[in-house]
Design a protein around this motif. Structure first.
Motif, short mmCIF file in Angstrom:
data_model
loop_
_atom_site.label_atom_id
_atom_site.label_comp_id
_atom_site.label_asym_id
_atom_site.label_seq_id
_atom_site.Cartn_x
_atom_site.Cartn_y
_atom_site.Cartn_z
N ALA A 63 -44.37 -5.15 13.42
CA ALA A 63 -44.74 -4.30 12.27
C ALA A 63 -45.39 -3.01 12.75
CB ALA A 63 -45.68 -5.05 11.33
N TYR A 64 -46.32 -3.15 13.69
CA TYR A 64 -47.00 -1.97 14.23
C TYR A 64 -45.98 -1.04 14.91
CZ TYR A 64 -50.48 0.77 16.80
OH TYR A 64 -51.25 1.80 17.30
N ASN A 65 -45.17 -1.62 15.80
CA ASN A 65 -44.23 -0.79 16.57
C ASN A 65 -43.25 -0.05 15.68
OD1 ASN A 65 -45.44 -1.85 18.84
ND2 ASN A 65 -43.83 -3.35 19.25
N ILE B 6 -61.75 7.64 0.96
CA ILE B 6 -60.59 7.20 0.17
C ILE B 6 -59.73 6.27 1.01
CG2 ILE B 6 -60.46 9.32 -1.23
CD1 ILE B 6 -57.85 9.96 0.47
N ASN B 7 -58.87 5.54 0.31
CA ASN B 7 -57.84 4.75 0.96
C ASN B 7 -56.60 5.64 1.07
OD1 ASN B 7 -55.77 3.04 1.62
ND2 ASN B 7 -56.11 1.60 -0.07
N VAL B 8 -56.19 5.98 2.28
CA VAL B 8 -55.08 6.93 2.43
C VAL B 8 -53.74 6.34 2.01
CG1 VAL B 8 -56.14 8.43 4.18
CG2 VAL B 8 -54.84 6.41 4.90
N THR C 263 -43.61 0.79 12.50
CA THR C 263 -44.25 1.88 11.74
C THR C 263 -44.52 3.08 12.65
OG1 THR C 263 -46.50 1.00 12.10
CG2 THR C 263 -45.38 0.34 10.07
N LYS C 264 -44.91 2.83 13.90
CA LYS C 264 -45.22 3.94 14.80
C LYS C 264 -43.94 4.66 15.24
CE LYS C 264 -49.70 3.77 14.72
NZ LYS C 264 -50.49 4.90 14.17
N ALA C 265 -42.83 3.92 15.35
CA ALA C 265 -41.54 4.57 15.62
C ALA C 265 -41.17 5.46 14.44
CB ALA C 265 -40.46 3.51 15.86
N TYR D 212 -59.81 3.12 24.59
CA TYR D 212 -60.96 2.27 24.26
C TYR D 212 -61.58 2.65 22.92
CZ TYR D 212 -64.65 -1.01 24.91
OH TYR D 212 -65.47 -2.09 24.74
N THR D 213 -61.34 1.85 21.90
CA THR D 213 -61.84 2.09 20.53
C THR D 213 -62.12 0.73 19.89
OG1 THR D 213 -59.71 1.87 19.41
CG2 THR D 213 -60.24 4.06 20.29
N PRO D 214 -62.69 0.73 18.67
CA PRO D 214 -62.85 -0.55 17.96
C PRO D 214 -61.52 -1.30 17.81
CG PRO D 214 -64.18 1.13 16.90
CD PRO D 214 -63.39 1.84 17.98
N VAL E 122 -61.79 11.90 6.75
CA VAL E 122 -61.29 11.01 5.70
C VAL E 122 -61.27 9.58 6.23
CG1 VAL E 122 -59.36 10.54 4.15
CG2 VAL E 122 -59.78 12.89 4.93
N ASP E 123 -61.88 8.67 5.49
CA ASP E 123 -61.85 7.26 5.93
C ASP E 123 -62.18 6.38 4.73
OD1 ASP E 123 -62.15 6.09 9.12
OD2 ASP E 123 -62.56 4.70 7.47
N MET E 124 -61.67 5.16 4.74
CA MET E 124 -62.00 4.26 3.63
C MET E 124 -63.34 3.58 3.85
SD MET E 124 -59.23 1.21 4.26
CE MET E 124 -59.48 0.56 2.63
#
Ligand SMILES: NC(=O)c1ccc[n+]([C@@H]2O[C@H](COP(=O)([O-])OP(=O)(O)OC[C@H]3O[C@@H](n4cnc5c(N)ncnc54)[C@H](O)[C@@H]3O)[C@@H](O)[C@H]2O)c1
Length: 251
Positions: free
Chosen positions: A154-156, A62-64, A158-160, A189-191, A36-38
């Protein structure tokens, strides 16, 4: 290993670095994979690679963050394949910055993709898992969800929340035979990581030196952990938040 023979696995963010590796790993071990990916340009080659290697895979573009799209995708899939054995909630975005640097859109979008999507997909998939009294869900949190890195609130946050969501879901549905766990990667190592390097002006060598193990991780290493947690080899793992970091502490 053939741990996912006859199993159906749904993997979000399947066109990205970690997600593609998870799709390929599960397919190699016998799963019929729904990637699944947008982004069609990211996910279609992953599916083509799996099929070319003799595996079974299909794409769902789709957009998840879209609740309706998630519900429809799962409904159609269940009517065709009757079961979903594994759900990997891996799609995520990174919007960096301290609180006053963020836009409202950065904040809301981070929650919509990193957290709400997991809520939508778990609500769609769980009833069929509960009915069969079987299923494994693996969520991608982050080391930064457990130990926040600076300048990315914001990232931290949401991941918490993903980590807490994982523990709550595990507690509530363990009596129904469902196992829910999360992986908490460090630098992989990813995009997404490449974009971070571009933003910070740092090189991969700089980053490698910061990891006690001497290098950042690979998507395949995360995929191996996800496959273990999703497999019958981990029958008593439920509600776990598993870090995979090369021993790196958050700077
Ligand atoms: N790379 C790292 O160092 C690292 C570390 C910790 C956690 N993570 C987490 O791992 C997961 C995968 O990250 P990655 O590094 O492979 O990133 P990536 O950017 O390579 O891949 C993410 C994929 O998710 C897809 N996606 C994004 N928003 C979407 C949406 N709304 N609907 C559907 N698809 C969407 C993108 O198109 C992309 O293919 C993310 O949740 C990320 O936060 C990554």
């Amino acid at each position: 290993m053939n741990r996912f023979k006859s199993k159906v696995a749904v993997v979000t963010g399947g066109g990205g670095g970690i997600g593609a590796a998870i799709c390929k790993r599960l397919a190699r071990e016998g799963a019929a994979v729904v990637a699944v990916d947008m982004s069609p340009s990211a996910v279609l080659p992953v599916v083509a690679d799996i099929i070319a290697s003799g595996g079974v895979a299909e794409a769902a573009v789709i957009n998840v963050a879209d609740e309706g799209a998630c519900g429809q995708m799962i409904e159609k899939l269940l009517s065709r394949r009757q079961r979903i054995d594994v759900l990997v909630n891996n799609a995520g975005i990174f919007r960096g910055g301290k609180l006053l640097d963020l836009s409202d859109d950065d904040w809301r979008r981070s929650f919509a993709v990193n957290l709400d999507a997991i809520y939508h997909l778990c609500r769609s998939v769980l009833p069929s898992m509960v009915a069969r009294r079987a299923g494994a869900i693996v969520n991608t949190s982050s080391q930064w969800g457990l130990h926040p890195a600076p300048d990315c609130i914001a990232y931290n946050v949401t991941k918490a929340a993903v980590a807490s969501f994982t523990q709550n879901l595990a507690r509530d549905y363990a009596p129904d035979g469902i196992r829910v766990n999360a992986v908490c990667p460090g630098e992989i190592y990813t995009p997404m990581l490449e974009q971070g390097l571009e933003r910070s002006g740092r090189s991969i060598d700089d980053l490698n030196k910061r990891v006690p193990f001497g290098r950042v991780g690979t998507s395949e290493e995360v995929a191996a952990l996800v496959a273990f947690l999703a497999s019958d080899e981990a029958p008593f793992m439920c509600g776990s938040l598993v870090e995979i970091t090369g021993a790196q502490a958050v700077a």
